[in-house]
Design an enzyme around this catalytic site. Structure first.
Site, PDB file in Angstrom:
ATOM      1  N   GLY A 160       0.853  -1.206   0.000  1.00 50.64           N
ATOM      2  CA  GLY A 160       0.000   0.000   0.000  1.00 50.64           C
ATOM      3  C   GLY A 160       0.875   1.237   0.000  1.00 50.64           C
ATOM      4  O   GLY A 160       0.487   2.282   0.521  1.00 50.64           O
ATOM      5  N   THR A 184       1.655   3.315  -2.230  1.00 50.93           N
ATOM      6  CA  THR A 184       1.216   4.520  -2.946  1.00 50.93           C
ATOM      7  C   THR A 184      -0.132   5.002  -2.384  1.00 50.93           C
ATOM      8  O   THR A 184      -0.764   5.883  -2.938  1.00 50.93           O
ATOM      9  CB  THR A 184       1.092   4.254  -4.459  1.00 50.93           C
ATOM     10  OG1 THR A 184       0.241   3.114  -4.638  1.00 50.93           O
ATOM     11  CG2 THR A 184       2.445   3.972  -5.088  1.00 50.93           C
ATOM     12  N   GLY A 185      -0.551   4.403  -1.285  1.00 52.85           N
ATOM     13  CA  GLY A 185      -1.866   4.737  -0.704  1.00 52.85           C
ATOM     14  C   GLY A 185      -1.820   5.930   0.241  1.00 52.85           C
ATOM     15  O   GLY A 185      -0.761   6.519   0.509  1.00 52.85           O
ATOM     16  N   ASP A 186      -3.009   6.227   0.758  1.00 53.50           N
ATOM     17  CA  ASP A 186      -3.198   7.409   1.577  1.00 53.50           C
ATOM     18  C   ASP A 186      -2.511   7.344   2.939  1.00 53.50           C
ATOM     19  O   ASP A 186      -1.905   8.310   3.401  1.00 53.50           O
ATOM     20  CB  ASP A 186      -4.713   7.568   1.788  1.00 53.50           C
ATOM     21  CG  ASP A 186      -5.075   9.010   1.893  1.00 53.50           C
ATOM     22  OD1 ASP A 186      -4.545   9.802   1.091  1.00 53.50           O
ATOM     23  OD2 ASP A 186      -5.870   9.342   2.799  1.00 53.50           O
ATOM     24  N   LEU A 187      -2.598   6.190   3.586  1.00 55.87           N
ATOM     25  CA  LEU A 187      -2.021   6.055   4.922  1.00 55.87           C
ATOM     26  C   LEU A 187      -0.504   6.235   4.872  1.00 55.87           C
ATOM     27  O   LEU A 187       0.095   6.929   5.694  1.00 55.87           O
ATOM     28  CB  LEU A 187      -2.365   4.684   5.522  1.00 55.87           C
ATOM     29  CG  LEU A 187      -1.842   4.499   6.932  1.00 55.87           C
ATOM     30  CD1 LEU A 187      -2.734   5.229   7.928  1.00 55.87           C
ATOM     31  CD2 LEU A 187      -1.736   3.032   7.307  1.00 55.87           C
ATOM     32  N   ARG A 189       0.369  -1.579  -6.473  1.00 64.77           N
ATOM     33  CA  ARG A 189      -0.143  -2.144  -7.728  1.00 64.77           C
ATOM     34  C   ARG A 189       0.401  -1.361  -8.918  1.00 64.77           C
ATOM     35  O   ARG A 189       0.687  -1.910  -9.961  1.00 64.77           O
ATOM     36  CB  ARG A 189      -1.670  -2.048  -7.692  1.00 64.77           C
ATOM     37  CG  ARG A 189      -2.339  -2.995  -8.631  1.00 64.77           C
ATOM     38  CD  ARG A 189      -3.819  -2.974  -8.443  1.00 64.77           C
ATOM     39  NE  ARG A 189      -4.240  -1.774  -7.706  1.00 64.77           N
ATOM     40  CZ  ARG A 189      -5.449  -1.590  -7.234  1.00 64.77           C
ATOM     41  NH1 ARG A 189      -6.352  -2.524  -7.376  1.00 64.77           N
ATOM     42  NH2 ARG A 189      -5.785  -0.486  -6.593  1.00 64.77           N
ATOM     43  N   ASP A 209      -3.837  -0.026  16.639  1.00 65.92           N
ATOM     44  CA  ASP A 209      -4.937   0.840  17.045  1.00 65.92           C
ATOM     45  C   ASP A 209      -4.242   2.159  17.318  1.00 65.92           C
ATOM     46  O   ASP A 209      -3.559   2.304  18.338  1.00 65.92           O
ATOM     47  CB  ASP A 209      -5.629   0.313  18.315  1.00 65.92           C
ATOM     48  CG  ASP A 209      -6.822   1.169  18.677  1.00 65.92           C
ATOM     49  OD1 ASP A 209      -6.683   2.407  18.650  1.00 65.92           O
ATOM     50  OD2 ASP A 209      -7.896   0.623  18.980  1.00 65.92           O
ATOM     51  N   HIS A 210      -4.371   3.096  16.392  1.00 64.76           N
ATOM     52  CA  HIS A 210      -3.493   4.273  16.499  1.00 64.76           C
ATOM     53  C   HIS A 210      -3.776   5.103  17.763  1.00 64.76           C
ATOM     54  O   HIS A 210      -2.921   5.872  18.188  1.00 64.76           O
ATOM     55  CB  HIS A 210      -3.534   5.125  15.223  1.00 64.76           C
ATOM     56  CG  HIS A 210      -4.737   5.998  15.091  1.00 64.76           C
ATOM     57  ND1 HIS A 210      -5.952   5.533  14.673  1.00 64.76           N
ATOM     58  CD2 HIS A 210      -4.906   7.323  15.338  1.00 64.76           C
ATOM     59  CE1 HIS A 210      -6.822   6.529  14.663  1.00 64.76           C
ATOM     60  NE2 HIS A 210      -6.216   7.631  15.057  1.00 64.76           N
ATOM     61  N   LYS A 267      -1.151   7.357  20.981  1.00 69.89           N
ATOM     62  CA  LYS A 267      -1.255   8.769  21.374  1.00 69.89           C
ATOM     63  C   LYS A 267      -0.601   9.004  22.731  1.00 69.89           C
ATOM     64  O   LYS A 267      -0.769   8.206  23.655  1.00 69.89           O
ATOM     65  CB  LYS A 267      -2.726   9.209  21.407  1.00 69.89           C
ATOM     66  CG  LYS A 267      -3.348   9.225  20.001  1.00 69.89           C
ATOM     67  CD  LYS A 267      -4.771   9.706  20.023  1.00 69.89           C
ATOM     68  CE  LYS A 267      -5.395   9.503  18.646  1.00 69.89           C
ATOM     69  NZ  LYS A 267      -5.669  10.716  17.915  1.00 69.89           N
ATOM     70  N   HIS A 287     -10.898   1.942  19.304  1.00 71.44           N
ATOM     71  CA  HIS A 287     -10.302   3.064  20.050  1.00 71.44           C
ATOM     72  C   HIS A 287     -10.952   3.317  21.418  1.00 71.44           C
ATOM     73  O   HIS A 287     -10.261   3.491  22.418  1.00 71.44           O
ATOM     74  CB  HIS A 287     -10.400   4.359  19.244  1.00 71.44           C
ATOM     75  CG  HIS A 287      -9.930   4.239  17.828  1.00 71.44           C
ATOM     76  ND1 HIS A 287      -8.820   3.516  17.473  1.00 71.44           N
ATOM     77  CD2 HIS A 287     -10.419   4.758  16.677  1.00 71.44           C
ATOM     78  CE1 HIS A 287      -8.646   3.602  16.169  1.00 71.44           C
ATOM     79  NE2 HIS A 287      -9.607   4.343  15.661  1.00 71.44           N
TER      80      HIS A 287
HETATM   81  C1  BG6 Z   1     -10.168   6.060  12.538  1.00 72.43           C
HETATM   82  C2  BG6 Z   1     -11.585   6.026  12.053  1.00 72.43           C
HETATM   83  O1  BG6 Z   1      -9.812   4.814  13.071  1.00 72.43           O
HETATM   84  O2  BG6 Z   1     -10.037   7.061  13.526  1.00 72.43           O
HETATM   85  C3  BG6 Z   1     -11.998   7.375  11.488  1.00 72.43           C
HETATM   86  O3  BG6 Z   1     -11.729   5.037  11.039  1.00 72.43           O
HETATM   87  C4  BG6 Z   1     -11.732   8.463  12.507  1.00 72.43           C
HETATM   88  O4  BG6 Z   1     -13.365   7.376  11.099  1.00 72.43           O
HETATM   89  C5  BG6 Z   1     -10.314   8.369  13.062  1.00 72.43           C
HETATM   90  O5  BG6 Z   1     -11.911   9.712  11.853  1.00 72.43           O
HETATM   91  C6  BG6 Z   1     -10.133   9.334  14.210  1.00 72.43           C
HETATM   92  O6  BG6 Z   1      -8.789   9.377  14.587  1.00 72.43           O
HETATM   93  P1  BG6 Z   1      -8.165  10.660  15.271  1.00 72.43           P
HETATM   94  O7  BG6 Z   1      -6.760  10.265  15.620  1.00 72.43           O
HETATM   95  O8  BG6 Z   1      -8.237  11.770  14.255  1.00 72.43           O
HETATM   96  O9  BG6 Z   1      -9.010  10.963  16.462  1.00 72.43           O
END
Ligand code: BG6
Length: 490
Positions: free
Chosen positions: A11, A13-16, A45, A178-179, A183, A241
Site C-alpha cells: 500500500g 502509494t496509498g493514503d495512509l 499495484r 490501534d493508532h 497517542k 479506540h
Molecule cells: C479512525 C476512524 O480509526 O479514527 C476514522 O476510522 C476516525 O473514522 C479516526 O476519523 C479518528 O482518529 P483521530 O486520531 O483523528 O481521532
C-alpha cells in the site's frame, strides 16, 4: 536499541503511507531513532520506477512531515525501493523476494523483515498466503506483520481473518494497530495512575462516581462513505479506540510493564464489561444518532444521507453514546460513558474522571459543590486538568471551582510525536505493548456485536442530530438518568 530491519510496505502509494507512515519514518530518521541498517521496500499495484516512488515519498514529506527536506534527506531517500505487484500473482512475489534480498545485501541487514499491510482488509489474507508460498517468510532473522484496522466487521469475520493470518504468523509476530494506543496521553494514562500517589489510591468505586470518554469529530465521512456506511460509529470507533481507552483507565496494575502483562490486564477488563444482550437492555444503555444538515463554524454542512455514496435511506449511526458497567471489585457501580460521533461541534478526545462528593457538611450542606474532576486531554493538546474547590478571593462566603492545568504542547521546545511514530518504532523494536492482542479484538467484538444486531433490527431508535451539535438530546438523557451530565469538552 532498534534492530536492523527491512520494512516491506504494502500500500506504498496509498493514503495512509502518504499521510502517516512516510512522515513517521522521516521523523524517526531525523531523530536517529531508526536503525543504521534500515531500508523500505514499497509495494504497490501501480507500475512506478524507483525514482518516481522516491519523488512520491518526497511529496508526502513536503506536505505532511514535521521535518523539512534537509541535509539528511539524501541518506533517507536512498533507502527506499519499489516493487510493483499484483497481489494475486505469485510470480510478482518472486520479484519482491529478489528486491528484498538485494536490499538486505546492500545494507547488511540480517533478514529481519517487517511487513506493513496498509491495504484494504480483504487483501490481508491473499497477501499473507502468497508471502508464505513465495518463500519470502523463510528468513533467517525475525519476521513481523503490522495490520491496520478494521480487523473484521464482526466476531466471525475477525476469527476467519485471524485464522488465515495465524497460519503464517504467530500471535507474537502480529502487530494489530490501534493508532489511539500510540497517542501520547493515552500512553500517559498508566503513568498518571501508577506514578502518582494522589491518584492510584482513589482510582476505584469508593471515590470515583463515573468516567466519561468522548471522541468527537467535526469531519464527516471524508470520501470513505463506501466503508463507513457499512461500518457506522460503533464498529469504526467503539470496537477499537474507545474500548481500548476504557481498558487503559480501568485495568488493574500489571505485574510488570511488559506487553503480555499489560495486555493480560486489559483483557480482564474486557471480560468484566457487562454484556448487553436483550434489546430493551441495549436500548436503555445505548443511544445512536445520525447527523442532518447543520452549521459548523459558519459553514453549512449537508446531512449524512445527502453525502456522496451514502445510501439515501441509510440507517447507519454517525454518533453513538453508551453506558457500560465493569463488573469487578474495583469498578462495580461506576458507570463508564462513551460517546463518539462525526460532524459534532468540536474535534476533541478526552477522558474525564468524576470523583464522588464529600459528605453533606460544612461547604456542601445541600450538595451544592462541584465534584472534583480529572480531565485527561488527548486531543487537541496533550493535557491534564484537575478541577478543585477553593474559596473565592473576592467573596469569602463562596466556594468556587478552580482548575489546575498542565498542557504539554505549551512547553517551549517540546514536540509531541505523532502516534504513528511511536507505533512504527515499537514494531521495529518488537515492543507490542500498544498493539491489540487477538483476545482483546475478539472480546471487543463480543461486546459490540449484539449491539450492532439490535441496530440492524431497528430495536434501538436512530435519532437525528444537527451537524455542529453535540449529538441527539437523548444522549444527555443517558447520563441524566443517573443525575449526571456530560462534562463539556474543554
Ligand atoms: C479512525 C476512524 O480509526 O479514527 C476514522 O476510522 C476516525 O473514522 C479516526 O476519523 C479518528 O482518529 P483521530 O486520531 O483523528 O481521532
Amino acid at each position: 536499541m532498534t534492530e536492523a530491519a527491512t520494512m516491506i510496505l504494502f500500500g506504498a502509494t496509498g493514503d495512509l503511507a502518504k499521510r502517516k507512515l512516510f512522515p513517521a519514518l522521516y521523523s524517526l530518521f531525523q531523530e536517529n531513532q531508526l536503525p543504521q541498517q534500515f531500508a523500505v521496500v514499497g509495494v504497490g499495484r501501480r507500475t512506478l520506477s524507483r525514482e518516481a516512488f522516491q519523488t512520491h515519498v518526497k511529496s508526502s514529506i513536503e506536505s505532511f512531515a514535521r521535518y523539512s527536506v534537509n541535509e539528511k534527506w539524501p541518506d533517507f531517500i536512498s533507502r527506499f525501493y519499489y516493487v510493483s505487484l499484483d497481489i494475486q500473482e505469485l510470480g510478482d512475489y518472486q520479484t519482491l523476494l529478489h528486491t528484498i534480498k538485494t536490499v538486505e545485501h546492500d545494507y547488511s541487514i540480517p533478514q529481519n523483515r517487517l511487513f506493513y499491510l496498509a491495504i484494504a482488509p480483504e487483501l490481508f489474507e491473499p497477501v499473507t498466503f502468497h508471502l508464505q508460498q513465495s518463500g519470502i517468510l523463510r528468513q533467517r532473522g525475525w519476521k513481523r506483520v503490522v495490520i491496520e484496522k478494521p480487523f473484521g466487521h464482526d466476531l466471525p469475520s475477525a476469527e476467519a481473518l485471524n485464522k488465515e493470518i495465524s497460519q503464517v504468523f504467530t500471535e507474537e509476530e502480529i502487530y494489530r494497530i490501534d493508532h489511539y494506543l500510540g497517542k501520547e496521553m493515552v500512553q500517559n494514562i498508566e503513568v498518571i495512575r501508577f506514578a502518582n500517589t494522589l491518584f492510584e489510591p482513589v482510582w476505584n468505586n469508593q471515590y470515583i462516581s463515573n468516567v466519561q470518554i468522548t471522541s468527537s469529530e467535526v469531519v464527516g465521512v471524508e470520501g470513505r462513505a463506501g466503508y463507513y456506511d457499512q461500518a457506522g460509529a460503533l464498529r469504526d470507533m467503539v470496537q477499537n479506540h474507545m474500548l481500548q481507552m476504557m481498558t487503559m483507565v480501568a485495568m488493574e496494575p500489571p505485574s510488570r510493564l511488559k506487553p503480555e502483562a499489560v495486555r493480560d490486564e486489559k483483557v480482564k477488563v474486557l471480560r468484566s464489561i457487562r454484556r448487553l444482550h436483550q434489546a430493551d437492555e441495549i436500548a436503555r444503555h445505548v443511544v445512536r444518532g445520525q447527523y442532518v444538515a447543520g452549521e459548523i463554524n459558519g459553514e453549512v454542512m449537508k446531512g449524512y444521507r445527502e453525502e456522496e455514496k451514502v445510501n439515501p435511506n441509510s440507517q447507519t449511526e454517525t454518533f453513538v453514546a453508551l453506558k457500560f458497567h465493569i463488573d469487578n471489585f474495583r469498578w462495580a457501580g461506576v458507570p463508564f460513558y462513551i460517546r463518539t460521533g462525526k460532524r459534532l461541534a468540536k474535534k476533541a478526545t478526552e477522558v474525564i474522571i468524576q470523583f464522588k462528593q464529600l459528605p453533606p457538611l460544612y461547604f456542601n450542606q445541600s450538595g451544592q459543590l462541584d465534584p472534583n474532576v480529572l480531565v485527561i486531554r488527548i486531543y487537541p493538546e496533550n493535557g491534564l486538568h484537575l478541577k478543585l474547590n477553593l474559596r473565592q478571593p473576592d467573596n469569602m462566603d463562596k466556594i468556587a471551582p478552580v482548575s489546575m492545568s498542565f498542557t504539554q504542547n505549551g512547553s517551549p521546545g517540546f514536540h509531541s510525536p505523532e502516534a504513528y511514530e511511536r507505533l512504527v518504532k515499537d514494531c521495529i523494536e518488537g515492543n507490542s505493548t500498544y498493539f491489540t492482542r487477538w483476545d482483546e479484538v475478539a472480546l471487543a467484538w463480543k461486546i459490540v456485536d449484539p449491539i450492532v444486531q439490535a441496530f440492524e433490527t431497528g430495536e434501538v431508535p436512530l435519532y437525528t442530530y444537527k451537524a455542529g451539535s453535540w449529538g441527539p438530546a437523548e444522549a444527555d438523557q443517558l447520563v441524566a438518568q443517573e443525575g449526571l451530565k456530560w462534562w463539556p469538552v474543554l
